[in-house]
Design a protein around this motif. Structure first.
Motif, PDB file in Angstrom:
ATOM      1  N   LEU A 158      48.202  45.201  32.854  1.00  0.00           N
ATOM      2  CA  LEU A 158      46.787  45.549  32.967  1.00  0.00           C
ATOM      3  C   LEU A 158      46.302  45.339  34.390  1.00  0.00           C
ATOM      4  N   GLU A 159      45.224  46.021  34.724  1.00  0.00           N
ATOM      5  CA  GLU A 159      44.508  45.782  35.968  1.00  0.00           C
ATOM      6  C   GLU A 159      43.476  44.691  35.685  1.00  0.00           C
ATOM      7  N   PRO A 160      43.540  43.531  36.342  1.00  0.00           N
ATOM      8  CA  PRO A 160      42.563  42.476  36.058  1.00  0.00           C
ATOM      9  C   PRO A 160      41.124  42.952  36.169  1.00  0.00           C
ATOM     10  N   VAL A 161      40.828  43.762  37.176  1.00  0.00           N
ATOM     11  CA  VAL A 161      39.594  44.540  37.223  1.00  0.00           C
ATOM     12  C   VAL A 161      40.026  45.997  37.321  1.00  0.00           C
ATOM     13  N   VAL A 162      39.711  46.784  36.314  1.00  0.00           N
ATOM     14  CA  VAL A 162      40.135  48.187  36.298  1.00  0.00           C
ATOM     15  C   VAL A 162      39.535  48.900  37.501  1.00  0.00           C
TER      16      VAL A 162
ATOM     17  N   ALA B 113      50.152  41.707  36.043  1.00  0.00           N
ATOM     18  CA  ALA B 113      48.851  42.014  36.647  1.00  0.00           C
ATOM     19  C   ALA B 113      49.050  43.085  37.712  1.00  0.00           C
ATOM     20  N   ASP B 114      48.479  44.252  37.486  1.00  0.00           N
ATOM     21  CA  ASP B 114      48.523  45.321  38.480  1.00  0.00           C
ATOM     22  C   ASP B 114      47.348  45.122  39.428  1.00  0.00           C
ATOM     23  N   GLU B 115      47.639  44.508  40.577  1.00  0.00           N
ATOM     24  CA  GLU B 115      46.621  44.199  41.578  1.00  0.00           C
ATOM     25  C   GLU B 115      46.701  45.156  42.771  1.00  0.00           C
ATOM     26  N   VAL B 116      47.293  46.327  42.551  1.00  0.00           N
ATOM     27  CA  VAL B 116      47.458  47.273  43.655  1.00  0.00           C
ATOM     28  C   VAL B 116      46.115  47.603  44.295  1.00  0.00           C
TER      29      VAL B 116
ATOM     30  N   PHE C 156      43.798  37.685  44.891  1.00  0.00           N
ATOM     31  CA  PHE C 156      44.081  38.533  43.742  1.00  0.00           C
ATOM     32  C   PHE C 156      42.918  38.400  42.775  1.00  0.00           C
ATOM     33  N   ALA C 157      42.513  39.512  42.187  1.00  0.00           N
ATOM     34  CA  ALA C 157      41.333  39.499  41.324  1.00  0.00           C
ATOM     35  C   ALA C 157      41.482  38.518  40.173  1.00  0.00           C
ATOM     36  N   ILE C 158      42.714  38.375  39.662  1.00  0.00           N
ATOM     37  CA  ILE C 158      42.933  37.508  38.506  1.00  0.00           C
ATOM     38  C   ILE C 158      42.607  36.050  38.833  1.00  0.00           C
ATOM     39  N   ASP C 159      42.616  35.702  40.131  1.00  0.00           N
ATOM     40  CA  ASP C 159      42.244  34.345  40.530  1.00  0.00           C
ATOM     41  C   ASP C 159      40.800  34.019  40.160  1.00  0.00           C
ATOM     42  N   HIS C 160      39.976  35.047  40.037  1.00  0.00           N
ATOM     43  CA  HIS C 160      38.568  34.837  39.682  1.00  0.00           C
ATOM     44  C   HIS C 160      38.440  34.136  38.334  1.00  0.00           C
TER      45      HIS C 160
END
Length: 446
Positions: free
Chosen positions: A211-215, A244-247, A258-262
């Protein structure tokens, strides 16, 4: 023939463009760029509210990054991936040190699609399972496997794709598939849905959830608090890996590495590209948790790329990471979101009835346009083309006429300038968007 007309002619005769009908494609000839601006062959300047393809996070022609590429080219341009080199090692170290948890190994690719392809391969090899769960309203790349993972219309023309991919619905409070009353309920119901999909597909057959952590392209969909932690718990309960797709969302775009760090969630694999060096030289990769990397200590990994860890790309990444820290780009991105973009977009929403919702984090925002706020009918239909897409085409044209280059997708305008854009330039861009939204208001029927 002038240089500009020659460029137009040669583009028409020799360049085959992505995602475009060739005869109707009319690309702008870009002559130069600096910071958050670029200009065409006639000298018209555009404020880059798209960061090209949401990748120029550090802006155009950053002198430290350019000089790093030049210096590396003078020393050594390339060596094969079977060799070691100091700049490749340094890039990997800097990236791994900024990743969460025990993600400490980096497999380099040349872009995001190759990153998601290899993340899936790693997950399948590590688990011995086949299935991959991927969200609708997602984009993971356009190679054979990554386009199958993608959960939006660009996948359709490439089907059938690779076997074993199953799509599920992620949270989208504004257009809830779960009839949720608020964001918290949306997160809970989205998790219940994912748990059911896992149950129905057979947990022991599922290698990973990606998934994209933030689409990104499909709406700048910021997940409700607790959702990503819930996905992590579901994965852990069934021995499923989390990718995590953080591209698009990584390297400052959401105000974090990385967005998931939020949300303080640690995945098993992170895919990156774009903002790692702002595309100065193509670079992507997968950051791998130590427990997965250990599986290949004596077992060969069956994959590779000729240009994996290209030295010029790695030099750009090293310089970019260092510039991010020296210039506090993460802090600046957070401040732009909370102090400039968010508040000013809320004011735009108050002034323009065609704005259904604004949402985002850092320098990663979407303005969703509607014909009716009550029914939430989109300004244009889903996947609109031709005459149906005319309202969004008109909004885009109004921005460009005024010197703003927006990123648009379906019924949304995304506000995604470089993370280094000044507050003054962001405000200028939003004032132009304010004018352009009068065009969208003209289609409002509510």
């Amino acid at each position: 023939m002038t240089q500009a007309s020659s460029a137009h002619t040669e583009n028409r005769e020799h360049v085959f463009y992505s995602w475009a009908a060739q005869e109707t494609s009319h690309p702008l000839v870009v002559a130069g760029a600096e910071g958050s601006w670029f200009w065409d062959e006639g000298g018209k300047r555009y404020l880059d509210f798209s960061s090209q393809l949401v990748n120029a996070n550090i802006g155009h022609q950053h002198p430290a990054v350019v000089e790093a590429v030049v210096a590396q080219a003078r020393e050594l341009t390339t060596v094969g991936p079977q060799h070691a080199h100091a700049v490749r090692s340094e890039a990997a170290r800097l990236i791994a040190e900024r990743a969460p948890g025990d993600l400490d190994q980096v497999f380099f690719t040349t872009g995001g699609a190759e990153a998601t392809e290899n993340a899936v391969r790693l997950a399948r090899l590590a688990t011995g399972r086949n299935k991959i769960l991927a969200a609708y309203r997602s984009y993971h790349g356009s190679t054979g496997g990554s386009i199958t993972l993608t959960g939006e219309p660009r996948r359709w023309a490439s089907e059938p794709g690779i076997p074993g991919v199953v799509h599920f619905f992620g949270p989208y409070p504004y257009r809830s598939s779960f009839h949720a009353a608020d964001a918290a309920q949306e997160g809970e119901r989205a998790l219940a849905h994912l748990a059911e999909v896992i149950e129905l597909e057979g947990p022991s057959s599922i290698a990973a959830v990606i998934l994209e952590p933030v689409v990104g392209t499909n709406g700048i969909l910021v997940p409700p608090d607790g959702y990503l932690a819930g996905v992590r718990e579901l994965c852990d309960a069934h021995g499923i890996l989390l990718i995590a797709d953080e591209v698009m969302s990584g390297f400052g775009r959401c105000g974090e590495w990385f967005a998931i760090d939020h949300w303080n969630v640690v995945p098993d694999l992170i895919c990156f590209a774009k903002g790692v060096n702002s595309g100065y030289v193509p670079l992507g990769g997968v950051i791998i948790s130590q427990r997965i990397a250990d599986l290949f200590a004596r077992r060969p990994y069956p994959g590779g790329l000729t240009y994996s860890g290209h030295l010029l790309a790695c030099a750009a990444a090293v310089a970019s990471v260092r510039a991010f820290e020296a210039e506090d780009v993460l802090g600046r991105a957070r401040a732009l979101g909370s102090e400039v973009i968010g508040p000013q977009l809320e004011k735009l929403a108050e002034r323009h009835p065609s704005v259904g919702e604004v949402r985002g984090l850092g320098v990663f925002w979407a303005v969703e346009l509607v014909r009716d706020r009550v029914t939430r009918e989109p300004l244009v239909p889903f996947n609109a083309a031709g005459a149906e897409a005319a309202p969004m085409t008109a909004v885009t044209a109004a921005c460009r006429e005024r010197g703003l280059w927006p990123f648009t997708h379906f019924n949304r305008v995304h506000v995604v300038p470089p993370c280094t854009t000044s507050p003054e330039d962001v405000s200028l861009g939003l004032s132009i968007l304010d004018e352009a939204l009068a065009v969208a208001d003209g289609y409002y029927t509510g």
